[in-house]
Write a protein that holds these residues in place. Structure first.
Motif, PDB file in Angstrom:
ATOM      1  N   GLY A 550       4.261 -16.881  13.785  1.00 49.42           N
ATOM      2  CA  GLY A 550       3.431 -15.703  13.984  1.00 49.42           C
ATOM      3  C   GLY A 550       2.027 -15.942  13.494  1.00 49.42           C
ATOM      4  N   THR A 551       1.232 -14.897  13.421  1.00 51.40           N
ATOM      5  CA  THR A 551      -0.108 -15.017  12.863  1.00 51.40           C
ATOM      6  C   THR A 551      -0.020 -14.974  11.344  1.00 51.40           C
ATOM      7  OG1 THR A 551      -0.461 -12.631  12.871  1.00 51.40           O
ATOM      8  CG2 THR A 551      -1.056 -13.848  14.882  1.00 51.40           C
ATOM      9  N   HIS A 552      -1.179 -15.174  10.716  1.00 54.53           N
ATOM     10  CA  HIS A 552      -1.222 -15.187   9.255  1.00 54.53           C
ATOM     11  C   HIS A 552      -0.683 -13.874   8.683  1.00 54.53           C
ATOM     12  CE1 HIS A 552      -2.717 -15.665   5.173  1.00 54.53           C
ATOM     13  NE2 HIS A 552      -3.457 -14.562   5.326  1.00 54.53           N
ATOM     14  N   GLN A 553      -1.184 -12.756   9.194  1.00 56.55           N
ATOM     15  CA  GLN A 553      -0.761 -11.460   8.659  1.00 56.55           C
ATOM     16  C   GLN A 553       0.715 -11.188   8.941  1.00 56.55           C
ATOM     17  OE1 GLN A 553      -2.440  -9.637   6.695  1.00 56.55           O
ATOM     18  NE2 GLN A 553      -4.432 -10.666   6.848  1.00 56.55           N
ATOM     19  N   GLU A 554       1.174 -11.582  10.127  1.00 53.23           N
ATOM     20  CA  GLU A 554       2.594 -11.363  10.450  1.00 53.23           C
ATOM     21  C   GLU A 554       3.500 -12.164   9.542  1.00 53.23           C
ATOM     22  OE1 GLU A 554       1.960 -10.556  15.266  1.00 53.23           O
ATOM     23  OE2 GLU A 554       2.581 -12.530  14.513  1.00 53.23           O
ATOM     24  N   LEU A 555       3.104 -13.406   9.253  1.00 56.10           N
ATOM     25  CA  LEU A 555       3.943 -14.259   8.410  1.00 56.10           C
ATOM     26  C   LEU A 555       3.939 -13.808   6.951  1.00 56.10           C
ATOM     27  CD1 LEU A 555       3.102 -17.771   9.914  1.00 56.10           C
ATOM     28  CD2 LEU A 555       5.296 -16.588  10.004  1.00 56.10           C
ATOM     29  N   LEU A 556       2.815 -13.272   6.491  1.00 60.97           N
ATOM     30  CA  LEU A 556       2.794 -12.754   5.123  1.00 60.97           C
ATOM     31  C   LEU A 556       3.857 -11.678   4.935  1.00 60.97           C
ATOM     32  CD1 LEU A 556      -1.008 -12.458   4.177  1.00 60.97           C
ATOM     33  CD2 LEU A 556       0.709 -13.984   3.187  1.00 60.97           C
ATOM     34  N   ALA A 557       4.081 -10.918   5.997  1.00 64.65           N
ATOM     35  CA  ALA A 557       5.047  -9.827   5.906  1.00 64.65           C
ATOM     36  C   ALA A 557       6.475 -10.271   6.196  1.00 64.65           C
ATOM     37  CB  ALA A 557       4.637  -8.712   6.866  1.00 64.65           C
ATOM     38  N   SER A 558       6.636 -11.367   6.992  1.00 63.65           N
ATOM     39  CA  SER A 558       7.988 -11.694   7.464  1.00 63.65           C
ATOM     40  C   SER A 558       8.554 -12.999   6.908  1.00 63.65           C
ATOM     41  CB  SER A 558       7.981 -11.778   8.993  1.00 63.65           C
ATOM     42  OG  SER A 558       7.111 -12.839   9.421  1.00 63.65           O
ATOM     43  N   SER A 559       7.719 -13.897   6.368  1.00 58.42           N
ATOM     44  CA  SER A 559       8.214 -15.215   5.969  1.00 58.42           C
ATOM     45  C   SER A 559       8.011 -15.438   4.474  1.00 58.42           C
ATOM     46  CB  SER A 559       7.491 -16.323   6.754  1.00 58.42           C
ATOM     47  OG  SER A 559       7.845 -17.597   6.263  1.00 58.42           O
ATOM     48  N   THR A 560       9.105 -15.533   3.749  1.00 58.35           N
ATOM     49  CA  THR A 560       9.035 -15.789   2.307  1.00 58.35           C
ATOM     50  C   THR A 560       8.435 -17.166   2.032  1.00 58.35           C
ATOM     51  OG1 THR A 560      11.023 -14.454   1.992  1.00 58.35           O
ATOM     52  CG2 THR A 560      10.392 -15.928   0.179  1.00 58.35           C
ATOM     53  N   GLU A 561       8.822 -18.166   2.840  1.00 57.07           N
ATOM     54  CA  GLU A 561       8.321 -19.529   2.638  1.00 57.07           C
ATOM     55  C   GLU A 561       6.806 -19.582   2.813  1.00 57.07           C
ATOM     56  OE1 GLU A 561      12.562 -19.760   3.855  1.00 57.07           O
ATOM     57  OE2 GLU A 561      10.803 -18.701   4.614  1.00 57.07           O
ATOM     58  N   TYR A 562       6.307 -18.903   3.837  1.00 53.81           N
ATOM     59  CA  TYR A 562       4.859 -18.912   4.076  1.00 53.81           C
ATOM     60  C   TYR A 562       4.136 -18.164   2.958  1.00 53.81           C
ATOM     61  CZ  TYR A 562       0.353 -18.362   6.430  1.00 53.81           C
ATOM     62  OH  TYR A 562      -0.989 -18.397   6.740  1.00 53.81           O
ATOM     63  N   ALA A 563       4.701 -17.046   2.536  1.00 61.51           N
ATOM     64  CA  ALA A 563       4.076 -16.275   1.464  1.00 61.51           C
ATOM     65  C   ALA A 563       3.977 -17.101   0.185  1.00 61.51           C
ATOM     66  CB  ALA A 563       4.874 -14.996   1.213  1.00 61.51           C
ATOM     67  N   GLU A 564       4.998 -17.908  -0.097  1.00 65.13           N
ATOM     68  CA  GLU A 564       4.968 -18.756  -1.294  1.00 65.13           C
ATOM     69  C   GLU A 564       3.863 -19.807  -1.192  1.00 65.13           C
ATOM     70  OE1 GLU A 564       8.860 -20.368  -1.585  1.00 65.13           O
ATOM     71  OE2 GLU A 564       9.754 -18.540  -2.447  1.00 65.13           O
ATOM     72  N   ILE A 565       3.701 -20.380   0.013  1.00 66.18           N
ATOM     73  CA  ILE A 565       2.637 -21.381   0.204  1.00 66.18           C
ATOM     74  C   ILE A 565       1.272 -20.724  -0.001  1.00 66.18           C
ATOM     75  CG2 ILE A 565       1.528 -22.914   1.873  1.00 66.18           C
ATOM     76  CD1 ILE A 565       4.284 -23.320   3.160  1.00 66.18           C
ATOM     77  N   VAL A 566       1.101 -19.523   0.560  1.00 66.85           N
ATOM     78  CA  VAL A 566      -0.181 -18.816   0.447  1.00 66.85           C
ATOM     79  C   VAL A 566      -0.468 -18.469  -1.009  1.00 66.85           C
ATOM     80  CG1 VAL A 566      -1.417 -16.704   1.047  1.00 66.85           C
ATOM     81  CG2 VAL A 566      -0.094 -17.917   2.788  1.00 66.85           C
ATOM     82  N   GLU A 567       0.529 -17.956  -1.711  1.00 65.18           N
ATOM     83  CA  GLU A 567       0.336 -17.566  -3.108  1.00 65.18           C
ATOM     84  C   GLU A 567      -0.025 -18.755  -3.994  1.00 65.18           C
ATOM     85  OE1 GLU A 567       3.904 -15.623  -4.233  1.00 65.18           O
ATOM     86  OE2 GLU A 567       3.590 -13.894  -2.886  1.00 65.18           O
ATOM     87  N   SER A 568       0.468 -19.962  -3.616  1.00 68.78           N
ATOM     88  CA  SER A 568       0.166 -21.146  -4.436  1.00 68.78           C
ATOM     89  C   SER A 568      -1.261 -21.641  -4.223  1.00 68.78           C
ATOM     90  CB  SER A 568       1.152 -22.270  -4.109  1.00 68.78           C
ATOM     91  OG  SER A 568       0.950 -22.757  -2.788  1.00 68.78           O
ATOM     92  N   GLN A 569      -1.938 -21.164  -3.155  1.00 66.45           N
ATOM     93  CA  GLN A 569      -3.272 -21.681  -2.839  1.00 66.45           C
ATOM     94  C   GLN A 569      -4.372 -20.630  -2.889  1.00 66.45           C
ATOM     95  OE1 GLN A 569      -3.438 -24.005   0.773  1.00 66.45           O
ATOM     96  NE2 GLN A 569      -1.390 -24.843   0.494  1.00 66.45           N
ATOM     97  N   LEU A 570      -4.046 -19.361  -2.550  1.00 65.61           N
ATOM     98  CA  LEU A 570      -5.075 -18.337  -2.422  1.00 65.61           C
ATOM     99  C   LEU A 570      -4.787 -17.157  -3.350  1.00 65.61           C
ATOM    100  CD1 LEU A 570      -5.362 -18.183   1.487  1.00 65.61           C
ATOM    101  CD2 LEU A 570      -6.721 -19.572  -0.080  1.00 65.61           C
TER     102      LEU A 570
END
Length: 576
Positions: A550-570
């Motif tokens: 999905g897009t960035h915003q969609e994945l933040l809401a739906s993907s735990t793995e993506y959210a963890e990657i984002v939280e580790s960098q931003l």
């Protein structure tokens, strides 16, 4: 394998080989005529004081000698031409075959071994061809003709030949038989030396950063000592060959003179015939000795030919289609249930990968280390073939596409950018040789590389060292991106290609790409989330499977793995 290579790659030069045979035969026959004429000078000229006979026969010998020299030079020239052409064609065949290999075959052989097989192994076989052209024809003629001529001079002394030749052949055969295993080891250990040296030259920065110079010197020393030890063992065996040959030759000569003296005393033989017999004996044994030089090369050349044959007989795992599709309609890229596992591996690297990347869109692939991102990228230009499922470009399975059509439709910026020795312009034109200077500068502008190229003294003609070692990592990365942009392919793949760029340069480059290459299908593999925030779709990989799309915003809401990657960098603000 040696015979197969010789027949296949010497066939185009049969006229040269016929010339070698003809002139070598003429030279050998001339050599056989000289001892008989010398015997006539002694018996019919010197013994009776006939000066006229001596001068006339000597003139004939001089003419024969000149003809022998000319024939020998021409034969060696033809043989050298054939041998060098053979080596050129064989190297070309290996290079072409290696160029057809996928990553799997290259990894199986190893770069160091492939280089050794293309250079050192070909040289061994080529040297055998050269020596064979020089010796192979003359040896049997001198041996057989010498025996016949010697028997014509005096049959009683022929028992010396019956003893000397088998003894010489037996001794040489034993030496060669013992040496073959050492030659096999020697080629393998040359591979090892090349491998260690290649690793040290490529990884010199890492070696110095970790202060491992002494360890690497010791590692090279071990490989070098093993090669030296094997070479010395083979050399010691062959060091025996020349003394053995000379021993047999000298003992045989003494025997001829000793027993020939009794024959002359009894009146059964003339002095000239004795010298002629001795000359023929020396010619026979020298012919056998020359053959031994060819036999010295034979074991090593046989090993080398087998190693070359392994490369030439290895069929690429990525085979071109029998009836290839030669036209593409559009740059849409699709994966349908694509899976891949390496031969012998217990678990697949990729499992059931399905997504579509369309022209004008950016598809980003992100995941943790070892999630299969680079393997997925290698499937797209068909560096590997999927083991299940399919990869389609323009609606056509890549396994049905003409390889050149597939590769022309794609530009790839690899994870480790590599530049070739030459100039900035020659590197940028690598995918489009007819690109104008204006196209090069436009690509450099988009890749944010124009400023430092303009600052170089020669601009586009500024020299680039092999691997691009004379420019920084970020400059090398931007030049590799510009090279891909010059090609203007329908699909452009960036395999973690922005990691060496600072954030500001990264942002400017992506904005320029979106503006200038809006109609291209863009695949971006990234470790940095900031690089893919604005991607049209983001594929999240974990253990070779898609766990988010999905897009960035969609994945933040739906993907735990993506959210963890984002939280580790931003930070939260940056992520939003």
């Amino acid at each position: 394998m040696l015979g197969k290579l010789l027949i296949r790659y010497l066939r185009p030069y049969w006229l040269l080989l016929i010339g070698v045979v003809v002139f070598q035969a003429a030279q050998s026959i001339a050599s056989l005529l000289l001892p008989g004429l010398n015997a006539d000078i002694i018996d019919k000229g010197v013994a009776v004081g006939d000066t006229g006979f001596i001068l006339s026969t000597g003139g004939i010998m001089l003419a024969i000698t000149l003809a022998q020299i000319i024939c020998s030079v021409v034969a060696v020239y033809f043989g050298a031409r054939a041998a060098m052409a053979f080596g050129r064609d064989l190297r070309g065949a290996i290079f072409t075959r290696v160029g057809e290999f996928s990553e799997r075959e290259v990894s199986t052989f190893g770069a160091a071994s492939l280089i050794t097989r293309t250079t050192n192994d070909v040289q061994q076989v080529q040297m055998l061809v050269l020596i064979t052209c020089t010796i192979l024809v003359s040896t049997p003629i001198l041996s057989i003709g010498g025996v016949i001529a010697a028997l014509g001079e005096d049959i009683t002394l022929s028992w010396i030949l019956v003893v000397a030749v088998p003894v010489l052949l037996l001794a040489v055969g034993l030496i060669i038989w013992r040496a073959v295993p050492y030659f096999r080891k020697m080629q393998t250990r040359i591979d090892a030396v090349n491998r260690v040296l290649r690793e040290q030259l490529t990884g010199i920065r890492v070696i110095r950063a970790f202060v491992r110079e002494r360890t690497e010197i010791d590692r090279f020393g071990v490989a070098n000592d093993e090669l030296t030890d094997t070479a010395l063992r083979a050399g010691r065996l062959f060091a025996l060959m020349f003394p053995v040959v000379m021993l047999v030759l000298n003992v045989s000569s003494v025997a001829v003179l000793w027993f020939g003296a009794f024959r002359i005393e009894d009146g059964g033989m003339q002095i000239g015939s004795l010298f002629a017999f001795l000359s023929y004996l020396i010619q026979i044994l020298m012919a056998v000795m020359m053959a031994t030089f060819m036999l010295i090369l034979l074991p090593r050349a046989t090993v080398s030919a087998n190693r070359i044959g392994e490369v030439l007989d290895t069929e690429p795992s990525v085979e071109p289609p029998a009836n290839p599709v030669t036209e593409l309609h559009g740059g849409e890229l699709e994966l349908r249930g694509a899976s891949f596992h390496y031969p012998g591996a217990e678990q697949p690297v990729l499992t059931d990968i399905t997504f579509t990347a369309r022209p004008g869109q950016t598809t980003a692939i992100i995941g943790s280390t070892g999630s299969g991102k680079t393997t997925l990228v290698n499937l797209l230009p068909r560096l590997f073939d999927v083991t299940d499922g399919a990869v389609l470009v323009g609606g056509v399975d890549v396994r049905e596409l003409d390889p050149d059509v597939l590769w022309n439709s794609m530009s790839l910026v690899p994870q480790k950018p590599y530049l070739f020795s030459g100039t900035v312009a020659s590197n940028l034109r690598y995918g489009k040789p007819d690109a104008t200077d204006e196209e090069l500068w436009a690509a450099l502008e988009v890749a944010q590389a124009r400023d430092f190229v303009e600052a170089m003294p020669d601009g586009l003609e500024a020299p680039i060292a092999q691997g691009g070692t004379n420019v920084s990592g970020g400059q090398r990365q931007r030049l590799a991106i510009a090279r891909a942009l010059v090609k203007r392919a329908q699909i452009t793949i960036y395999d973690d290609s922005f990691s060496a760029l600072d954030t500001a340069t990264d942002a400017r480059l992506r904005a320029a790409l979106a503006r200038e290459f809006a109609d291209v299908t863009t695949i971006v593999v990234a470790q940095r989330v900031s690089t893919i925030l604005n991607a049209d779709q983001i594929i999240v990989l974990e253990h070779g499977r898609i766990v988010g799309r999905g897009t960035h915003q969609e994945l933040l809401a739906s993907s735990t793995e993506y959210a963890e990657i984002v939280e580790s960098q931003l930070s939260i603000e940056e992520a939003a």
